[in-house]
Design a protein around this motif. Structure first.
Motif, PDB file in Angstrom:
ATOM      1  N   ASP A 298     -27.604   9.944   5.733  1.00  0.00           N
ATOM      2  CA  ASP A 298     -27.682   8.481   5.744  1.00  0.00           C
ATOM      3  C   ASP A 298     -26.728   7.815   4.769  1.00  0.00           C
ATOM      4  O   ASP A 298     -26.758   6.583   4.628  1.00  0.00           O
ATOM      5  CB  ASP A 298     -29.122   8.046   5.439  1.00  0.00           C
ATOM      6  N   ARG A 299     -25.900   8.588   4.087  1.00  0.00           N
ATOM      7  CA  ARG A 299     -24.919   7.965   3.196  1.00  0.00           C
ATOM      8  C   ARG A 299     -23.977   7.094   4.027  1.00  0.00           C
ATOM      9  O   ARG A 299     -23.512   7.513   5.092  1.00  0.00           O
ATOM     10  CB  ARG A 299     -24.111   9.027   2.454  1.00  0.00           C
ATOM     11  N   PRO A 300     -23.669   5.901   3.544  1.00  0.00           N
ATOM     12  CA  PRO A 300     -22.770   5.039   4.323  1.00  0.00           C
ATOM     13  C   PRO A 300     -21.356   5.579   4.352  1.00  0.00           C
ATOM     14  O   PRO A 300     -20.917   6.283   3.431  1.00  0.00           O
ATOM     15  CB  PRO A 300     -22.846   3.703   3.571  1.00  0.00           C
ATOM     16  N   LEU A 301     -20.672   5.258   5.408  1.00  0.00           N
ATOM     17  CA  LEU A 301     -19.253   5.575   5.504  1.00  0.00           C
ATOM     18  C   LEU A 301     -18.483   4.612   4.607  1.00  0.00           C
ATOM     19  O   LEU A 301     -18.531   3.398   4.806  1.00  0.00           O
ATOM     20  CB  LEU A 301     -18.785   5.442   6.950  1.00  0.00           C
ATOM     21  N   VAL A 302     -17.804   5.149   3.622  1.00  0.00           N
ATOM     22  CA  VAL A 302     -17.006   4.325   2.708  1.00  0.00           C
ATOM     23  C   VAL A 302     -15.546   4.384   3.158  1.00  0.00           C
ATOM     24  O   VAL A 302     -14.940   5.454   3.175  1.00  0.00           O
ATOM     25  CB  VAL A 302     -17.147   4.804   1.252  1.00  0.00           C
ATOM     26  N   ILE A 303     -15.023   3.240   3.538  1.00  0.00           N
ATOM     27  CA  ILE A 303     -13.633   3.180   3.994  1.00  0.00           C
ATOM     28  C   ILE A 303     -12.707   3.309   2.784  1.00  0.00           C
ATOM     29  O   ILE A 303     -12.813   2.535   1.828  1.00  0.00           O
ATOM     30  CB  ILE A 303     -13.348   1.857   4.724  1.00  0.00           C
ATOM     31  N   PRO A 304     -11.801   4.270   2.769  1.00  0.00           N
ATOM     32  CA  PRO A 304     -10.874   4.409   1.642  1.00  0.00           C
ATOM     33  C   PRO A 304     -10.010   3.167   1.485  1.00  0.00           C
ATOM     34  O   PRO A 304      -9.563   2.571   2.471  1.00  0.00           O
ATOM     35  CB  PRO A 304     -10.019   5.633   2.029  1.00  0.00           C
TER      36      PRO A 304
END
Length: 457
Positions: free
Chosen positions: A399-405
Motif C-alpha cells: 500500500d505504499r504510494p507510488l512516489v514520482i521521481p
C-alpha cells in the motif's frame, strides 16, 4: 480537445496562446482584456451553473464579492457588507454564499441583497461548499457547521468538531454507493470524509507532512487530489482511504482544479501553473498497483506455506513427545515395588487387575492428549500471529504510494506534468468557466482570448 484558459499576475495581466502539452512549446504571453475591479488580492472564485450566460463570482481581501459578465468582462454587481477578506465562495441556485474572515457566512441574492446571515462562527470562516439545499462551512475553529438554504433559521442544522486545527478546504462528492460525502482538508495535515446524512466520519486520510491547502476530484479517474505546504500533490483512493501516489512539487500548491481532458491544474506559490496529466499518471499507477499486488500475493503464499510446514512440524514433535511420555508411564507402572514380591502374585490372581490397569492407561492417554491439544493450540496461535504480523508488513509495503521521481517532473522533459513558462506572484485560486480556465493571482481575473491546444500523451 480545444479549450481556453488564462492566469493573471499583478501588476501585469497575461494570457497564453496555443499552449501545447504535447510539443512543450509556449508562445510569449500577450496582454488580454480582463475582469478588473478588486483593489486587493483575489482569494476565491465560483461560477454559476447557467448554460447560456454563466456569471463569475470573485471574492478577495478588499472585503467585496463581485459578479462578472463573462462575455464582455464587465463587473455587474458589487456585494458589499463584509468587513474583512472574503476567503471562500459557493454558488447556489439563486445566488452565492460567501465565507469571510469577519466570522460571517452570508447568503446573497443575484441582485446583491443579503438573504440570510448564517450564525454560529466565533472565528474566521475560510471555506464553504454547497450541495442542493445544504451549505457546509468551516474555518479557524476547526468546527464543521451545516445550514439549510431554504430554512428560516440562521442557526446551524449540525455542528461537528471536525479537526483540531484550521479547516482550509471543503468538497462534496458522491460515493461509490451513491451516498453524498463531504471532504474536509485541514492544517492538522489530514483530510476527512464525512457521511453527509449523519455527519459522521467515514475515513481519515493521513500522509501530508504540513497544512492541507486544497482538494479536488479528478474528472474521470475518481481519485481525490490534495495539495499541501509540504510541496506535494497526493492522489487518494477514497474507498480504501489510502494515498496511492505522491507528486513532488518545488513549492506549496495553493489551489487545485480538475480541468477538462484529464488534466488537474495546480496553482503554485512560485507563480507557476502546473498541469498534471492524469492519463499517463493513472496508467503508471495501474501498472504499479498490479505489480505491487502480484508481489504481495506471491510473498503471502510463501508465508502461508511456511506456516503450514511449521504447524505440521510442531504437531509431529508434540505427538512424539506424548507417545514417549505414555510409554514411560506404562513402563513405570509395570515394575513391582521393591521388597514386596507378593504384589505381583496377588495381581495375577486378581481378575480385575488387568481392567484397572487398562482404565488407568486410558486416563493417562486422555490426559496427555488434552495437554497435547492445548500445547498445539498455543503454539499454533503463536505461529499464526507471527505469520499475520509478517503479512501485515507486506500489506504496508503493497500500500505504499507510488512516489514520482523529481527527475521525471523536470520542465520540458516530463510526460506526466507540464509547467507554464512564466513565473510571477503566488497563484491563489483557480476557477473553471465553461471552456475557460480562470486563475486569480492578485487583484485581477483575466480570460484568455486565444485557444489552448491540449494533446494527450
Amino acid at each position: 480537445i480545444i479549450f481556453s484558459w488564462c492566469f493573471c499576475i499583478a501588476p501585469f495581466t497575461f494570457a497564453v496562446s496555443e499552449w501545447g502539452l504535447g510539443n512543450r512549446d509556449m508562445a510569449a504571453p500577450t496582454k488580454a482584456p480582463g475582469f478588473r475591479g478588486h483593489t486587493d488580492r483575489v482569494l476565491a472564485c465560483a461560477v454559476s451553473p447557467d448554460s447560456e450566460n454563466p456569471v463569475l463570482f470573485t471574492g478577495g481581501e478588499d472585503s467585496t464579492v463581485r459578479a462578472w459578465n463573462t462575455k464582455d468582462f464587465r463587473c455587474t454587481k458589487v456585494y458589499e457588507g463584509h468587513k474583512a477578506a472574503v476567503c471562500g465562495l459557493a454558488v447556489t441556485e439563486d445566488g452565492v454564499v460567501s465565507a469571510s474572515s469577519d466570522r460571517r457566512l452570508t447568503l446573497w441574492s443575484r441582485s446583491g441583497e443579503v438573504v440570510k446571515e448564517f450564525t454560529g462562527f466565533l472565528d474566521s470562516v475560510r471555506c464553504v461548499a454547497v450541495s442542493g439545499e445544504v451549505v457546509a462551512a468551516a474555518g479557524n475553529e476547526g468546527v464543521l457547521r451545516t445550514y439549510s438554504i431554504s430554512g428560516e433559521a440562521p442557526e446551524p442544522t449540525s455542528e461537528v468538531p471536525a479537526h483540531p486545527d484550521v479547516v482550509s478546504c471543503l468538497a462534496f462528492h458522491s460515493a461509490e454507493d451513491g451516498t453524498l460525502e463531504l471532504f474536509t482538508g485541514s492544517y492538522d495535515k489530514t483530510i476527512k470524509s464525512w457521511d453527509a446524512s449523519a455527519w459522521t466520519v467515514r475515513n481519515v486520510f493521513r500522509g501530508h507532512d504540513n497544512h492541507v491547502r486544497s482538494i479536488a476530484f479528478g474528472a474521470t479517474d475518481g481519485l481525490l487530489y490534495s495539495s499541501s505546504r509540504d510541496a506535494t500533490v497526493r492522489l487518494w483512493n477514497t474507498t480504501r482511504g489510502v494515498c496511492v501516489m505522491v507528486v513532488p512539487m518545488p513549492c506549496t500548491v495553493n489551489a487545485l482544479l480538475a480541468g477538462p481532458a484529464n488534466v488537474v491544474f495546480c496553482g503554485s506559490g512560485d507563480g507557476f501553473i502546473r498541469a498534471l496529466l492524469c492519463k499517463p499518471l493513472t496508467a503508471r499507477l495501474e501498472s504499479y498497483t498490479k505489480q505491487s499486488q502480484a508481489t504481495f500475493e506471491a510473498k503471502k503464499a510463501e508465508l502461508e506455506q511456511a506456516f503450514g510446514r511449521s504447524t505440521k512440524k510442531v504437531e509431529k514433535q508434540l505427538k512424539k513427545e506424548m507417545d514417549a511420555a505414555l510409554l514411560a508411564a506404562q513402563s513405570a507402572d509395570a515394575v513391582p515395588a521393591a521388597g514386596d514380591p507378593s504384589k505381583s502374585a496377588e495381581a495375577e490372581d486378581d481378575e480385575g487387575a488387568a481392567d484397572a490397569e487398562d482404565g488407568k492407561n486410558a486416563e493417562l492417554k486422555q490426559k496427555l492428549s488434552e495437554e497435547l491439544a492445548a500445547t498445539m493450540t498455543a503454539k499454533s496461535t503463536v505461529l499464526r500471529q507471527q505469520t499475520d504480523a509478517k503479512i501485515a508488513e507486506l500489506e504496508k509495503v503493497r500500500d505504499r504510494p507510488l512516489v514520482i521521481p523529481e527527475a521525471e517532473l523536470e520542465a520540458g522533459k516530463s510526460r506526466l506534468l507540464y509547467v507554464m513558462n512564466y513565473s510571477g506572484p503566488s497563484v491563489l485560486a483557480l476557477c473553471q468557466l465553461e471552456k475557460q480556465l480562470l486563475v486569480s493571482a492578485d487583484n485581477d481575473v483575466v480570460p484568455t482570448t486565444s485557444s489552448v491546444s491540449v494533446v494527450h500523451l
